[in-house]
Design an enzyme around this catalytic site. Sequence first.
Site, mmCIF file in Angstrom:
data_model
loop_
_atom_site.group_PDB
_atom_site.id
_atom_site.type_symbol
_atom_site.label_atom_id
_atom_site.label_comp_id
_atom_site.label_asym_id
_atom_site.label_seq_id
_atom_site.Cartn_x
_atom_site.Cartn_y
_atom_site.Cartn_z
ATOM 1 N N ASP A 52 0.852 -1.184 0.000
ATOM 2 C CA ASP A 52 0.000 0.000 0.000
ATOM 3 C C ASP A 52 0.895 1.244 0.000
ATOM 4 O O ASP A 52 2.120 1.158 0.124
ATOM 5 C CB ASP A 52 -0.886 -0.037 1.249
ATOM 6 C CG ASP A 52 -1.974 1.012 1.247
ATOM 7 O OD1 ASP A 52 -2.307 1.534 0.171
ATOM 8 O OD2 ASP A 52 -2.492 1.330 2.341
ATOM 9 N N GLU A 89 2.513 5.068 -4.116
ATOM 10 C CA GLU A 89 2.458 5.983 -5.263
ATOM 11 C C GLU A 89 3.788 6.729 -5.480
ATOM 12 O O GLU A 89 3.995 7.164 -6.621
ATOM 13 C CB GLU A 89 1.318 6.999 -5.061
ATOM 14 C CG GLU A 89 -0.068 6.415 -5.101
ATOM 15 C CD GLU A 89 -0.415 5.591 -3.871
ATOM 16 O OE1 GLU A 89 -1.144 4.597 -3.998
ATOM 17 O OE2 GLU A 89 0.075 5.925 -2.770
ATOM 18 N N ASP A 126 -9.353 3.828 -1.533
ATOM 19 C CA ASP A 126 -10.150 4.314 -0.406
ATOM 20 C C ASP A 126 -11.452 4.944 -0.887
ATOM 21 O O ASP A 126 -11.627 6.175 -0.874
ATOM 22 C CB ASP A 126 -9.339 5.326 0.408
ATOM 23 C CG ASP A 126 -8.096 4.706 1.017
ATOM 24 O OD1 ASP A 126 -7.989 3.460 1.021
ATOM 25 O OD2 ASP A 126 -7.228 5.461 1.492
#
Length: 863
Positions: free
Chosen positions: A426, A429, A550
């Site tokens: 996770d 990015e 999310d």
Amino acid sequence: MRIRPIATVLALCISSGGLALAGNQQGADAGVKDKCPGYKVEHFGKVKHGFDATLELAGTPCNIYGKDIQSLILSVRFDTKDRLHVHVRDAAGKQYQIPHSIISLDIGAGVNEQGSSLRFSYYHDPKTGFGFEVHRGNDIIFDTTGHPLIFEDQYIEITSSLPQKANIYGIGETPDYFRRDSSNSTKTLWNRDAADPFRENVYGSHSVYMELRQGMFHGAYLHNSHGMDIVLANEAIQYRVLGGTADFYFFAGPSALAVIDQYTELVGRPNRIPYWSLGFHNCRYGYKSVYEVNDVIANYSLANIPLEVAWTDIDYMDKTRDFTFDPVNFPLSEMQKQLETLHNHKQKMVLMTDPAIQHNSSYPTYMHGHDLDVFIKNADGSEYIGQVWPGYTVFPDWFAPNTEKWWHSELKQYFDQLAIDGMWIDMNEASSFCTGSCGSGKPEDEAPVYPWLLGSAEPPHRKINTTDLFLVPPYAIHNPLPEISDKTIETTAVHSNGVIEYHVHNLYGYMESKATRDFLLQRRPDERPFLLSRSTFSGSGALVNHWTGDNAATWQDLHLSIASVFDFGIFGIPMVGADICGFNGNTTEELCARWIELGAFYPFSRDHNAIDMLPQELYRWDSVAEASRRALAVRYSLLPYLYTMYQHSVEVGWPVARPLVFEFPSISAVVDNDRQMLIGDGILISPVLQKGAVSVDAFFPSGRWYDWYTYVEVAGSDANITLDAPLEHVNVHIRGGKIVPIQPSALTTAEAREHDYSLLVATDYHGTASGELYVDDGQTLSSDHRWVQFEYADQVLRIGHRSGGSFVIQQKISRIILLGVPDVGMVFVNNIPAISKISSKNGSIVICDLQVDINNATTISFL
């Protein structure tokens, strides 16, 4: 290849001004861009499988968002029969290109022009200079007529004309409706940690798109890692790219599945998943202890709701640091017991890992990496220090020579303690809660406050340095933050190879995925890894699977989740799903019930929500529990079919979840249908997506369709039909002409696989049907396999096999349901009367107590 006459070009020229959008600085520059000279072709010549040419600037540089590059090289190659490669690059070779060592594209065997489905033509226009067209038959599928090529060091612009109201799909990652708004929309590719805002850029970057014209699809892909806007407006698609080269691939189609096949052949086929990953998963951010997770696992069993995989978010970590365990709430010894208990019940465990590493000399993982020099640097050579969950953090530099060695070593120690079944990466990015190297010079024991606790949704902002064109590029892509460095690694941060983050930002998650998958394959060389990543890039499907991030517990996000799943089918990541019941915000009983009725059919099916939100495990409400049992019973029955569809993904890239337009491209009513979902080509899901609704208007293409539960036939007529949909019910229909292999549902995939098969033979109006079943061991990479083929016609079912596999299937076919067949008196297996029980149900026949060996060619006759 052909060169168009100038007279023809002039007749077809259209305005070369910028595509003006509200709030976009491009509109103010249209007059300047009109003066951009474009390029002229020089030194054109044929090469093997294509053409090469030199392009020279055709006039005075316009230098609109950088410095015009004087000399370019055009390379055109017919890679395969259905794929054309057109690459425009700087002659000096200074522009950044994605190294082949990072993403290894398939170059194709090469064909001559006569052997290609696509043709290439170029031309010179006196006003706009060089342009080119890509043809498929008589159709021009990419056309830069009348638009100058702008090629600068920090800005590339290429524009292609589109028909009115073009049917465009793909380009993302962005929460949006499936059919893109071609009249006025901008899709920004800049990987960003954002909670799924509507029509904004989020976690991944995928420039591939598909277009539907007159019942046929084609596609295009730009291979470039820089930030970019892809603008759809004024009957054109315009690429505005912050650097690199114009490296295009075009795909002939003509079907949607063919385009995806051609694209995934180029960037990489989807990874082989373990069978267990098709089960139902549960997670939440905010579990307080391993004991609470134990209770959740037990409660699913008590509620008789399938649970395949128990996930835990960063809560299990000690101070949210990777490769650690909270000694009080998630002690290692208790986590080991939980894993053992799960395995004893044929269930699995997946835990989260983030890339950001706490900058603290007392933390062994940091010190090991520091000693091996594996972290991204500032321009002065110091370690770049951002802020993530553990506080001030450094970030692995996946370009550094020792990073993979260090990463694998830390993972090995972690797995030696707890041999989890899959990994979840996770925040890659990469995400950072501050702008720039905010931890530089700070005491390593200082614990910065999360910015949102200070009353701001974004980090406190620094003064913007407009003099550094890599921090603030001359062209501002539509990343909705003051700087493109906000909430991520600063664009001037330096990698080991000297490349700055500006050029490779969008590759961060891809490179972490690659390093992590490599470890899993080293750890378990013959076991299929399960790896879930939030950030993705073109080709990520060969490495990882994805969830859509999310999202929110809203009816809109429930609807948009279907389009996101479809998008990732185009992107070559078919194992995808959204957080069921919503991640952010408190769900409601009704919304959660409707969401599991849809989410039970996502390829990746997981309930997940955020810390401090109300619990939403599926057993929390009676109606949700019942809806879950019903919908998941259908999913688990469909596991053989789902796994077969996924094998098509592995072999030719086809998505598991599909929009109706992929199967029925000539029906105009379905070009924007993202309210229903096909599983493969044979199962239609029509969920309720509106609050308070107890019916659903479902579109049925012409033909026979059969209700999953009752076998009642629905006569499709290319129109909507209103279906009853009480709260605990989801409408599922089987498409006439398809044979669907199923097994009885169970609480785990392992248990379900032990049962005999049934065949749903859904006849069309010709009384025929066909289908397939793929079987292997579901776990190893070296497994043998077997493809079983089913054909039904003239009241005879024939079972055959593809060549090349000899996996022995232990289970038999014990039941056959003939949908749309009103009467059967006797059954013969290979001309021998079969002992069976025959009954009828709503105009269909159910035949039980069979024992048909699937491993052998078999003929079953129904008289």
